[in-house]
Design an enzyme around this catalytic site. Structure first.
Site, PDB file in Angstrom:
ATOM      1  NE  ARG A  85      -3.263   8.633  -8.457  1.00 37.10           N
ATOM      2  CZ  ARG A  85      -4.141   8.173  -7.358  1.00 37.10           C
ATOM      3  NH1 ARG A  85      -3.286   7.980  -6.208  1.00 37.10           N
ATOM      4  NH2 ARG A  85      -5.392   8.098  -7.208  1.00 37.10           N
ATOM      5  CD  GLU A 133      -2.800   1.556   0.627  1.00 35.12           C
ATOM      6  OE1 GLU A 133      -2.460   1.498  -0.346  1.00 35.12           O
ATOM      7  OE2 GLU A 133      -4.184   1.657   1.074  1.00 35.12           O
ATOM      8  CG  ASP A 134      -0.853   4.979  -1.473  1.00 36.44           C
ATOM      9  OD1 ASP A 134      -1.470   4.367  -0.533  1.00 36.44           O
ATOM     10  OD2 ASP A 134      -1.386   5.566  -2.340  1.00 36.44           O
ATOM     11  CG  ASP A 182      -4.693  11.062  -5.343  1.00 33.12           C
ATOM     12  OD1 ASP A 182      -4.640  10.311  -4.404  1.00 33.12           O
ATOM     13  OD2 ASP A 182      -5.912  11.672  -5.524  1.00 33.12           O
ATOM     14  CG  ASP A 203      -5.056   8.815   6.799  1.00 32.88           C
ATOM     15  OD1 ASP A 203      -4.167   9.467   7.679  1.00 32.88           O
ATOM     16  OD2 ASP A 203      -5.685   9.268   6.327  1.00 32.88           O
ATOM     17  CB  THR A 204      -8.493   5.897   9.196  1.00 27.69           C
ATOM     18  OG1 THR A 204      -8.732   5.239   8.186  1.00 27.69           O
ATOM     19  CG2 THR A 204      -8.613   7.323   8.944  1.00 27.69           C
ATOM     20  N   GLY A 205      -6.295   3.135   8.712  1.00 25.06           N
ATOM     21  CA  GLY A 205      -6.325   1.941   8.882  1.00 25.06           C
ATOM     22  C   GLY A 205      -7.489   1.298   8.409  1.00 25.06           C
TER      23      GLY A 205
HETATM   24  P1  IMP Z   1      -7.075   4.698   5.270  1.00 28.31           P
HETATM   25  O1  IMP Z   1      -8.042   3.844   5.050  1.00 28.31           O
HETATM   26  O2  IMP Z   1      -7.666   6.010   6.010  1.00 28.31           O
HETATM   27  O3  IMP Z   1      -5.996   4.163   5.972  1.00 28.31           O
HETATM   28  O4  IMP Z   1      -6.863   5.386   4.021  1.00 28.31           O
HETATM   29  C1  IMP Z   1      -5.560   4.791   3.159  1.00 28.31           C
HETATM   30  C2  IMP Z   1      -5.966   5.677   2.010  1.00 28.31           C
HETATM   31  O5  IMP Z   1      -6.170   7.131   2.121  1.00 28.31           O
HETATM   32  C3  IMP Z   1      -4.483   5.757   1.209  1.00 28.31           C
HETATM   33  O6  IMP Z   1      -4.599   4.643   0.401  1.00 28.31           O
HETATM   34  C4  IMP Z   1      -4.776   6.830   0.242  1.00 28.31           C
HETATM   35  O7  IMP Z   1      -5.117   6.645  -0.988  1.00 28.31           O
HETATM   36  C5  IMP Z   1      -5.584   7.662   1.057  1.00 28.31           C
HETATM   37  N1  IMP Z   1      -4.642   8.756   1.834  1.00 28.31           N
HETATM   38  C6  IMP Z   1      -4.531   8.800   3.244  1.00 28.31           C
HETATM   39  N2  IMP Z   1      -3.567   9.883   3.538  1.00 28.31           N
HETATM   40  C7  IMP Z   1      -3.095  10.362   2.293  1.00 28.31           C
HETATM   41  C8  IMP Z   1      -2.267  11.454   2.254  1.00 28.31           C
HETATM   42  O8  IMP Z   1      -1.648  11.954   3.143  1.00 28.31           O
HETATM   43  N3  IMP Z   1      -2.095  11.704   0.943  1.00 28.31           N
HETATM   44  C9  IMP Z   1      -2.805  11.157  -0.275  1.00 28.31           C
HETATM   45  N4  IMP Z   1      -3.602  10.295   0.145  1.00 28.31           N
HETATM   46  C10 IMP Z   1      -3.856   9.813   1.384  1.00 28.31           C
HETATM   47 MG    MG Z   2      -4.505   4.623  -2.028  1.00 29.31          MG
END
Ligand code: IMP
Ligand code: MG
Length: 173
Positions: free
Chosen positions: A163, A97-98, A157, A101-103
């Site tokens: 990107r 994964e890139d 992005d 964030d929240t997970g």
């Molecule tokens: P999560 O479900 O909140 O962990 O979201 C993860 C996804 O949110 C990543 O795969 C990104 O696509 C997007 N994301 C979270 N933080 C960032 C950021 O700082 N920049 C760009 N995309 C983000």
């Molecule tokens: Mg993503």
């Protein structure tokens, strides 16, 4: 757009770390039947560099999921836009994964893939923002842990753009 970016991780720093991660993965997965699963779209530069730094024989596959909710927050409601087209049953799956964030996204993806009974399932991310976590998800390999900034570049992005930058920077809208 680019004048709204403060550099955070240089191309050289990212590339050095990706090579280290590739070497670590090569040790950990030596002799195993490995499938490396990339989460599109954001993973594409990291995925290309990491898999080329991983000196083993393995299969690659891609999934695309979207977390709806609008804006920059994911809701945890994960929709599969593209599923893997290879089986991971009885095989070692490594999800790449890139950014975590929240997970919520990885939590869902992880359970979805665990239902397919892989021999093992690990998670590898370029970036982690641990202070933003809303749900626990085990991250096995992390490139860089960062503060709570909105970052762009190297796959990440803002509004679908930026990107293609070879570095990671903090975006100030
Ligand atoms: P999560 O479900 O909140 O962990 O979201 C993860 C996804 O949110 C990543 O795969 C990104 O696509 C997007 N994301 C979270 N933080 C960032 C950021 O700082 N920049 C760009 N995309 C983000
Ligand atoms: Mg993503």
């Amino acid at each position: 757009m680019r004048d709204q970016i403060t550099p955070l991780l240089s191309e050289a720093r990212i590339q050095a770390r990706v090579r280290e991660m590739g070497a670590q993965l090569a040790r950990d997965y030596a002799g195993k039947d490995l499938v490396v699963v990339g989460l599109l779209n954001g993973v594409y530069p990291f995925f290309a560099d990491l898999t080329r730094a991983l000196d083993l024989d393995f299969e690659v596959g891609f999934m695309q999921v979207s977390s709806y909710g609008g804006g920059t927050e994911s809701t945890g409601e994960v929709h599969i836009l593209k599923d893997l087209d290879t089986s991971i049953q009885g095989r070692h799956a490594l999800v790449v994964e890139d950014i975590v964030d929240t997970g919520l996204t990885l939590f869902k993806v992880r359970h979805l893939l665990l239902d397919r009974e892989p021999a093992s399932l690990r998670i590898c991310t370029l970036l982690d923002k641990p202070s933003r976590r809303k749900i626990e998800v085990p991250v096995d390999y992390t490139g860089f842990s960062i503060e709570d900034h909105f970052v762009v570049g190297y796959g990440l992005d803002y509004d679908g753009k930026l990107r293609n930058l070879p570095y990671v920077g903090v975006y100030h809208p």
